[in-house]
Design a protein around this motif. Structure first.
Motif, PDB file in Angstrom:
ATOM      1  N   SER A 193      13.937   6.529  -4.276  1.00 24.74           N
ATOM      2  CA  SER A 193      13.989   7.250  -5.549  1.00 24.74           C
ATOM      3  C   SER A 193      12.825   8.221  -5.651  1.00 24.74           C
ATOM      4  CB  SER A 193      13.938   6.289  -6.731  1.00 24.74           C
ATOM      5  OG  SER A 193      13.870   7.020  -7.946  1.00 24.74           O
ATOM      6  N   LYS A 194      13.140   9.422  -6.085  1.00 23.65           N
ATOM      7  CA  LYS A 194      12.111  10.432  -6.365  1.00 23.65           C
ATOM      8  C   LYS A 194      11.574  10.279  -7.788  1.00 23.65           C
ATOM      9  CE  LYS A 194      11.569  15.487  -5.805  1.00 23.65           C
ATOM     10  NZ  LYS A 194      10.538  15.513  -4.749  1.00 23.65           N
ATOM     11  N   GLY A 195      12.023   9.237  -8.480  1.00 25.37           N
ATOM     12  CA  GLY A 195      11.693   9.062  -9.886  1.00 25.37           C
ATOM     13  C   GLY A 195      10.216   9.100 -10.200  1.00 25.37           C
ATOM     14  N   LEU A 196       9.405   8.489  -9.346  1.00 30.31           N
ATOM     15  CA  LEU A 196       7.968   8.450  -9.599  1.00 30.31           C
ATOM     16  C   LEU A 196       7.370   9.849  -9.609  1.00 30.31           C
ATOM     17  CD1 LEU A 196       5.777   6.265 -10.038  1.00 30.31           C
ATOM     18  CD2 LEU A 196       5.298   6.377  -7.582  1.00 30.31           C
ATOM     19  N   ALA A 197       8.004  10.783  -8.889  1.00 22.65           N
ATOM     20  CA  ALA A 197       7.491  12.149  -8.812  1.00 22.65           C
ATOM     21  C   ALA A 197       8.058  13.072  -9.883  1.00 22.65           C
ATOM     22  CB  ALA A 197       7.794  12.743  -7.428  1.00 22.65           C
ATOM     23  N   ILE A 198       9.276  12.789 -10.352  1.00 21.44           N
ATOM     24  CA  ILE A 198       9.925  13.769 -11.233  1.00 21.44           C
ATOM     25  C   ILE A 198      10.136  13.269 -12.662  1.00 21.44           C
ATOM     26  CG2 ILE A 198      10.997  15.130  -9.409  1.00 21.44           C
ATOM     27  CD1 ILE A 198      13.037  12.546 -11.266  1.00 21.44           C
ATOM     28  N   HIS A 231      10.644   3.605  -1.902  1.00 19.05           N
ATOM     29  CA  HIS A 231      10.326   4.820  -1.137  1.00 19.05           C
ATOM     30  C   HIS A 231      10.526   6.026  -2.040  1.00 19.05           C
ATOM     31  CE1 HIS A 231      10.402   3.456   3.314  1.00 19.05           C
ATOM     32  NE2 HIS A 231       9.842   2.549   2.533  1.00 19.05           N
ATOM     33  N   THR A 232       9.453   6.776  -2.241  1.00 20.68           N
ATOM     34  CA  THR A 232       9.514   7.909  -3.145  1.00 20.68           C
ATOM     35  C   THR A 232       9.217   9.202  -2.402  1.00 20.68           C
ATOM     36  OG1 THR A 232       8.853   8.656  -5.362  1.00 20.68           O
ATOM     37  CG2 THR A 232       7.132   7.729  -3.941  1.00 20.68           C
ATOM     38  N   HIS A 233       9.022  10.308  -3.141  1.00 24.23           N
ATOM     39  CA  HIS A 233       9.133  11.610  -2.496  1.00 24.23           C
ATOM     40  C   HIS A 233       8.303  12.654  -3.229  1.00 24.23           C
ATOM     41  CE1 HIS A 233      10.764  14.939  -0.375  1.00 24.23           C
ATOM     42  NE2 HIS A 233      11.832  15.173  -1.126  1.00 24.23           N
ATOM     43  N   PHE A 252       1.483  -1.200  -8.649  1.00 25.37           N
ATOM     44  CA  PHE A 252       0.455  -1.835  -7.822  1.00 25.37           C
ATOM     45  C   PHE A 252       0.070  -3.199  -8.382  1.00 25.37           C
ATOM     46  CE2 PHE A 252      -4.113  -2.264  -6.576  1.00 25.37           C
ATOM     47  CZ  PHE A 252      -3.905  -2.414  -5.209  1.00 25.37           C
ATOM     48  N   GLU A 253      -0.110  -3.288  -9.702  1.00 23.01           N
ATOM     49  CA  GLU A 253      -0.466  -4.561 -10.328  1.00 23.01           C
ATOM     50  C   GLU A 253       0.623  -5.609 -10.104  1.00 23.01           C
ATOM     51  OE1 GLU A 253      -1.333  -3.954 -14.434  1.00 23.01           O
ATOM     52  OE2 GLU A 253      -3.099  -2.690 -14.047  1.00 23.01           O
ATOM     53  N   GLU A 254       1.878  -5.154 -10.023  1.00 23.76           N
ATOM     54  CA  GLU A 254       2.997  -6.077  -9.836  1.00 23.76           C
ATOM     55  C   GLU A 254       3.270  -6.362  -8.355  1.00 23.76           C
ATOM     56  OE1 GLU A 254       4.521  -7.771 -11.990  1.00 23.76           O
ATOM     57  OE2 GLU A 254       4.219  -6.784 -13.931  1.00 23.76           O
ATOM     58  N   GLY A 255       2.470  -5.774  -7.471  1.00 26.15           N
ATOM     59  CA  GLY A 255       2.607  -6.061  -6.051  1.00 26.15           C
ATOM     60  C   GLY A 255       3.754  -5.354  -5.356  1.00 26.15           C
ATOM     61  N   VAL A 256       4.247  -4.262  -5.965  1.00 21.55           N
ATOM     62  CA  VAL A 256       5.359  -3.519  -5.357  1.00 21.55           C
ATOM     63  C   VAL A 256       4.816  -2.583  -4.278  1.00 21.55           C
ATOM     64  CG1 VAL A 256       7.260  -1.906  -5.741  1.00 21.55           C
ATOM     65  CG2 VAL A 256       6.707  -3.635  -7.485  1.00 21.55           C
ATOM     66  N   THR A 257       5.357  -2.664  -3.091  1.00 16.56           N
ATOM     67  CA  THR A 257       5.001  -1.746  -2.012  1.00 16.56           C
ATOM     68  C   THR A 257       5.679  -0.400  -2.263  1.00 16.56           C
ATOM     69  OG1 THR A 257       4.802  -3.543  -0.396  1.00 16.56           O
ATOM     70  CG2 THR A 257       5.179  -1.315   0.477  1.00 16.56           C
ATOM     71  N   VAL A 258       4.879   0.658  -2.265  1.00 20.86           N
ATOM     72  CA  VAL A 258       5.410   2.005  -2.500  1.00 20.86           C
ATOM     73  C   VAL A 258       5.002   2.887  -1.324  1.00 20.86           C
ATOM     74  CG1 VAL A 258       5.572   3.965  -4.073  1.00 20.86           C
ATOM     75  CG2 VAL A 258       5.125   1.670  -4.987  1.00 20.86           C
ATOM     76  N   ARG A 259       5.980   3.555  -0.756  1.00 19.70           N
ATOM     77  CA  ARG A 259       5.720   4.475   0.355  1.00 19.70           C
ATOM     78  C   ARG A 259       6.258   5.857  -0.018  1.00 19.70           C
ATOM     79  NH1 ARG A 259       8.484   0.162   3.396  1.00 19.70           N
ATOM     80  NH2 ARG A 259       6.912  -1.370   4.040  1.00 19.70           N
TER      81      ARG A 259
END
Length: 384
Positions: A193-198, A231-233, A252-259
């Motif tokens: 998902s590109k959600g974190l960026a857009i 996986h974001t973009h 990050f606090e919830e321990g989710v790996t983000v690449r």
């Protein structure tokens, strides 16, 4: 637009042909939209980050808003489905190219449409240039895809993509994720998902459960000893704001790996300072800079592609200046379906013609040579 764009557009540092006034810019956008392979769709968040006082040089505008004056003839070697994903689809919606990995195309809709989209053959609404092969987010279609994954024990890793998972409901995210985690031989799932960026505000909105669904899957995966990652973009540092930082901190606090997977784009991030800044800022967010992709050979974006030499030079300048575990892999996704290869692993590169060649370990014929061609603007004699 007339209230935010100057009547006369700044030209300093802009060496391309194009509009000189706000009125000409509007006509240029209309022309580009008619000729684009992608529909135009942008979130209010991204619109707010574009520098409308200097729109010709803005790196975000360049990614999402096509200008007719920038469109160049396609390279004769490229195709709409550049990576031959349809040829590696045993079931509609499943791309099974690598022995142990597959892509689960949950939908063909995104919250934004990038000009350089690899899946311009399917993603988004039809345009005047392309009639799309859509992947609708319906249970019946997903069941056939789940069935294929369940009866293919060689699979270990599933990338759930599209389209963009940001367009699915939290319940749909949970259902797909839990179903995949319940398959004994699946060890890892990745949510694209590109959600974190857009539109990062959804991650911190207490009334929006999309991020909660991803967090729940991450926690469930850990209890099962299975990996779940987002996986974001991000392509440019200007896409990172205080809202992004709050959203990334929650994950990050919830321990989710983000690449993160970046695409190298002409006029957006194809210089050392911009790329180093992007990598550094992502690292500060605890988002792993995973890949920098050479832009795929898809239709309508010759102005956005860069010669292979640029990605080679970027890696040479960056690798060793940043911690190894936060240095991305600089890769080419080989046209025709050869898979990802490090750009520096080329077998040959003729800079006079723009042809680079690679071998692929997943090829049925290990001796087959896979080709990537530089964009025509850097080698106009090839088109002639």
């Amino acid at each position: 637009m007339k209230d935010v764009v100057p009547d006369v557009l700044p030209r300093n540092g802009y060496d391309g042909k194009g509009p000189e006034t706000a009125a000409e810019l509007i006509e240029d956008i209309k022309s580009g939209t008619r000729r684009s392979t992608m529909a135009v769709k942008i979130t209010p968040y991204i619109l707010s980050l574009i520098d409308w006082a200097d729109p010709l040089r803005d790196p975000l505008a360049r990614q999402f808003i096509p200008l007719g004056s920038r469109i160049r003839p396609d390279h004769p070697k490229l195709s709409l489905d550049s990576l031959n994903e349809t040829g590696d689809s045993p079931v509609k919606g499943v791309i099974h190219r690598y022995p142990d990995r597959a892509v689960f195309l949950a939908s063909s809709v995104c919250p934004v449409y990038c000009r350089n989209c690899t899946r311009s053959y399917s993603v988004g609404a039809d345009t005047e240039e392309v009639s799309k092969t859509r992947f609708l987010p319906i249970q019946k279609r997903w069941e056939a895809m789940f069935d294929y994954i369940e009866r293919t024990p060689a699979l270990r890793d599933i990338l759930v993509s599209g389209g963009d998972l940001y367009t699915l409901s939290p319940d749909q995210i949970r259902m797909i994720g839990m179903r995949l985690l319940g398959i004994p031989h699946i060890e890892r799932i990745r949510i694209a998902s590109k959600g974190l960026a857009i539109c990062p505000s959804r991650f911190i909105d207490p009334d929006d459960d999309w991020a909660g669904a991803v967090i729940d899957l991450s926690h469930r995966g850990r209890k099962l000893g299975k990996g779940v990652a987002l996986h974001t973009h991000f392509n440019h540092p200007n896409e990172i704001t205080w809202v992004t930082r709050l959203a990334a901190q929650r994950l990050f606090e919830e321990g989710v790996t983000v690449r993160n997977q970046t695409v190298l784009l002409n006029g957006v991030n194809n210089d050392v300072d911009t790329m180093k800044s992007l990598i550094a800022q992502l690292s500060s967010l605890n988002v792993q800079p995973y890949y920098v992709f050479q832009c795929d050979m898809v239709r309508g974006i010759e102005d956005m592609r860069t010669p292979l030499q640029e990605i080679l030079a970027l890696e040479a300048a960056i690798r060793g200046s940043i911690a190894g575990f936060m240095t991305p892999n600089f890769v080419v996704n080989l046209p025709g379906g050869g898979g990802k290869r490090l750009a520096c692993s080329k077998e040959s590169y003729d800079r006079s013609t723009g042809l680079s060649t690679f071998l692929s370990p997943i090829s049925k014929d290990p001796s087959r040579t896979w080709e990537y061609w530089d964009p025509l603007p850097s080698h106009p004699e090839v088109g002639e």
